[in-house]
Design a protein around this motif. Structure first.
Motif, PDB file in Angstrom:
ATOM      1  N   SER A 174       0.828  -1.200   0.000  1.00  0.00           N
ATOM      2  CA  SER A 174       0.000   0.000   0.000  1.00  0.00           C
ATOM      3  C   SER A 174       0.865   1.254   0.000  1.00  0.00           C
ATOM      4  N   VAL A 175       0.562   2.147  -0.920  1.00  0.00           N
ATOM      5  CA  VAL A 175       1.256   3.431  -0.997  1.00  0.00           C
ATOM      6  C   VAL A 175       0.742   4.384   0.079  1.00  0.00           C
ATOM      7  N   GLU A 176      -0.563   4.351   0.353  1.00  0.00           N
ATOM      8  CA  GLU A 176      -1.187   5.353   1.214  1.00  0.00           C
ATOM      9  C   GLU A 176      -1.348   4.940   2.670  1.00  0.00           C
ATOM     10  N   ASP A 177      -1.707   3.702   2.927  1.00  0.00           N
ATOM     11  CA  ASP A 177      -2.079   3.293   4.281  1.00  0.00           C
ATOM     12  C   ASP A 177      -0.871   2.926   5.133  1.00  0.00           C
ATOM     13  N   PRO A 178      -0.827   3.428   6.366  1.00  0.00           N
ATOM     14  CA  PRO A 178       0.219   2.978   7.294  1.00  0.00           C
ATOM     15  C   PRO A 178      -0.068   1.525   7.702  1.00  0.00           C
ATOM     16  N   ARG A 179       0.928   0.870   8.242  1.00  0.00           N
ATOM     17  CA  ARG A 179       0.815  -0.546   8.615  1.00  0.00           C
ATOM     18  C   ARG A 179      -0.376  -0.806   9.546  1.00  0.00           C
ATOM     19  N   ASP A 180      -0.586   0.056  10.543  1.00  0.00           N
ATOM     20  CA  ASP A 180      -1.701  -0.130  11.470  1.00  0.00           C
ATOM     21  C   ASP A 180      -3.048  -0.120  10.750  1.00  0.00           C
ATOM     22  N   GLU A 181      -3.192   0.754   9.762  1.00  0.00           N
ATOM     23  CA  GLU A 181      -4.443   0.830   9.011  1.00  0.00           C
ATOM     24  C   GLU A 181      -4.635  -0.417   8.146  1.00  0.00           C
ATOM     25  N   LEU A 182      -3.558  -0.923   7.570  1.00  0.00           N
ATOM     26  CA  LEU A 182      -3.665  -2.178   6.804  1.00  0.00           C
ATOM     27  C   LEU A 182      -4.139  -3.317   7.702  1.00  0.00           C
ATOM     28  N   TRP A 183      -3.570  -3.403   8.906  1.00  0.00           N
ATOM     29  CA  TRP A 183      -3.973  -4.460   9.829  1.00  0.00           C
ATOM     30  C   TRP A 183      -5.399  -4.240  10.329  1.00  0.00           C
ATOM     31  N   ARG A 184      -5.833  -2.986  10.473  1.00  0.00           N
ATOM     32  CA  ARG A 184      -7.216  -2.728  10.863  1.00  0.00           C
ATOM     33  C   ARG A 184      -8.163  -3.220   9.771  1.00  0.00           C
ATOM     34  N   LYS A 185      -7.829  -2.912   8.510  1.00  0.00           N
ATOM     35  CA  LYS A 185      -8.666  -3.359   7.384  1.00  0.00           C
ATOM     36  C   LYS A 185      -8.654  -4.884   7.276  1.00  0.00           C
ATOM     37  N   PHE A 186      -7.506  -5.476   7.520  1.00  0.00           N
ATOM     38  CA  PHE A 186      -7.401  -6.938   7.519  1.00  0.00           C
ATOM     39  C   PHE A 186      -8.325  -7.514   8.597  1.00  0.00           C
ATOM     40  N   GLY A 187      -8.247  -6.972   9.819  1.00  0.00           N
ATOM     41  CA  GLY A 187      -9.074  -7.453  10.925  1.00  0.00           C
ATOM     42  C   GLY A 187     -10.557  -7.290  10.641  1.00  0.00           C
ATOM     43  N   ALA A 188     -10.937  -6.153  10.054  1.00  0.00           N
ATOM     44  CA  ALA A 188     -12.347  -5.923   9.730  1.00  0.00           C
ATOM     45  C   ALA A 188     -12.819  -6.920   8.678  1.00  0.00           C
ATOM     46  N   THR A 189     -11.974  -7.219   7.727  1.00  0.00           N
ATOM     47  CA  THR A 189     -12.326  -8.178   6.676  1.00  0.00           C
ATOM     48  C   THR A 189     -12.470  -9.587   7.241  1.00  0.00           C
ATOM     49  N   MET A 190     -11.608  -9.938   8.183  1.00  0.00           N
ATOM     50  CA  MET A 190     -11.594 -11.292   8.738  1.00  0.00           C
ATOM     51  C   MET A 190     -12.583 -11.475   9.884  1.00  0.00           C
ATOM     52  N   ASP A 191     -13.182 -10.388  10.355  1.00  0.00           N
ATOM     53  CA  ASP A 191     -14.106 -10.461  11.489  1.00  0.00           C
ATOM     54  C   ASP A 191     -15.229 -11.454  11.209  1.00  0.00           C
ATOM     55  N   GLY A 192     -15.466 -12.331  12.161  1.00  0.00           N
ATOM     56  CA  GLY A 192     -16.542 -13.300  12.047  1.00  0.00           C
ATOM     57  C   GLY A 192     -16.133 -14.628  11.447  1.00  0.00           C
ATOM     58  N   SER A 217       3.183  -1.584   4.208  1.00  0.00           N
ATOM     59  CA  SER A 217       2.961  -0.164   3.987  1.00  0.00           C
ATOM     60  C   SER A 217       4.237   0.429   3.406  1.00  0.00           C
ATOM     61  N   MET A 218       4.069   1.283   2.399  1.00  0.00           N
ATOM     62  CA  MET A 218       5.219   1.965   1.803  1.00  0.00           C
ATOM     63  C   MET A 218       5.191   3.449   2.138  1.00  0.00           C
ATOM     64  N   ARG A 219       4.431   3.822   3.154  1.00  0.00           N
ATOM     65  CA  ARG A 219       4.338   5.238   3.533  1.00  0.00           C
ATOM     66  C   ARG A 219       5.644   5.804   4.060  1.00  0.00           C
ATOM     67  N   ASP A 220       6.467   4.969   4.656  1.00  0.00           N
ATOM     68  CA  ASP A 220       7.711   5.474   5.239  1.00  0.00           C
ATOM     69  C   ASP A 220       8.912   5.294   4.312  1.00  0.00           C
ATOM     70  N   ARG A 221       8.650   4.991   3.048  1.00  0.00           N
ATOM     71  CA  ARG A 221       9.733   4.835   2.065  1.00  0.00           C
ATOM     72  C   ARG A 221       9.260   5.325   0.710  1.00  0.00           C
ATOM     73  N   ASP A 222      10.160   5.421  -0.221  1.00  0.00           N
ATOM     74  CA  ASP A 222       9.822   5.851  -1.578  1.00  0.00           C
ATOM     75  C   ASP A 222       9.100   4.702  -2.282  1.00  0.00           C
ATOM     76  N   PRO A 223       7.812   4.875  -2.624  1.00  0.00           N
ATOM     77  CA  PRO A 223       7.043   3.778  -3.205  1.00  0.00           C
ATOM     78  C   PRO A 223       7.077   3.715  -4.735  1.00  0.00           C
ATOM     79  N   ARG A 224       7.931   4.517  -5.340  1.00  0.00           N
ATOM     80  CA  ARG A 224       7.895   4.613  -6.805  1.00  0.00           C
ATOM     81  C   ARG A 224       8.651   3.468  -7.478  1.00  0.00           C
TER      82      ARG A 224
END
Length: 188
Positions: A48-66, A83-90
């Motif tokens: 992911s270019v935009e999402d920080p690691r915590d947000e990726l894991w939140r989306k993962f958890g929401a998807t896997m819920d249930g 997450s590629m937010r803390d590095r050059d993602p190009r």
């Protein structure tokens, strides 16, 4: 998504591309049914270019819920989230009037081979390139890098992209739907 090839998921901004791709990734990683289709569990990577690691894991958890804990563990084992937010993602960089690979593609290939990834999701196109998206050399270089990742890993490479502004009110998908040069659509 075909292996050893690139595919595009194109939609308006904030239309749910990331959520859809996270859901697809989790279903494929676990082999859970997608609609009426029975899937085989496969290993994959989500960049992911935009999402920080915590947000990726939140989306993962929401998807896997249930889902059962066994599915959660299988998804955690099979799906790498980066997450590629803390590095050059190009994947491409401008060098004078030329556009060249940045070297990131090599690191993605190495990581995918180490993980045994059968699919690689790149979210999203606009953050993966340096330069003008309408510049054909920019998109040709991006397409070549994505095809190289697919070829060297044997994986399906899925790229999220925005629609161009001319397609904001589109009612059907046609050629030229994605933002930027047609080179990326032609490559997919």
């Amino acid at each position: 998504f075909p292996v050893k090839a690139i595919s595009l998921l194109v939609a308006l901004g904030s239309a749910g591309k990331t959520s859809t791709l996270m859901s697809v990734a989790c279903h494929v990683a676990t082999g859970e049914t997608w609609g009426d289709d029975h899937l085989q569990a496969r290993r994959g990577m989500y960049f992911s270019v935009e999402d920080p690691r915590d947000e990726l894991w939140r989306k993962f958890g929401a998807t896997m819920d249930g889902l059962p804990q066994s599915c959660m563990r299988l998804a955690q084992e099979n799906l790498g989230l980066f997450s590629m937010r803390d590095r050059d993602p190009r994947l491409t960089i401008a060098v004078g009037s030329d556009v060249q690979p940045s070297g990131l593609g090599n690191r993605i290939v190495e990581a995918a081979l180490e993980h045994g990834a059968e699919f690689v999701i790149l979210d999203h196109l606009q953050g993966l390139v340096s330069g003008d998206l309408n510049n054909s050399p920019t998109m040709v270089t991006l397409a070549a890098e994505c095809n190289r990742i697919a070829d060297q890993t044997g994986a399906a490479v899925i790229i999220a992209a925005h629609t161009n502004k001319g397609n904001i009110s589109a009612e059907k998908v046609s050629h030229g739907f994605a933002t930027g040069s047609l080179a990326i659509e032609n490559a997919a």
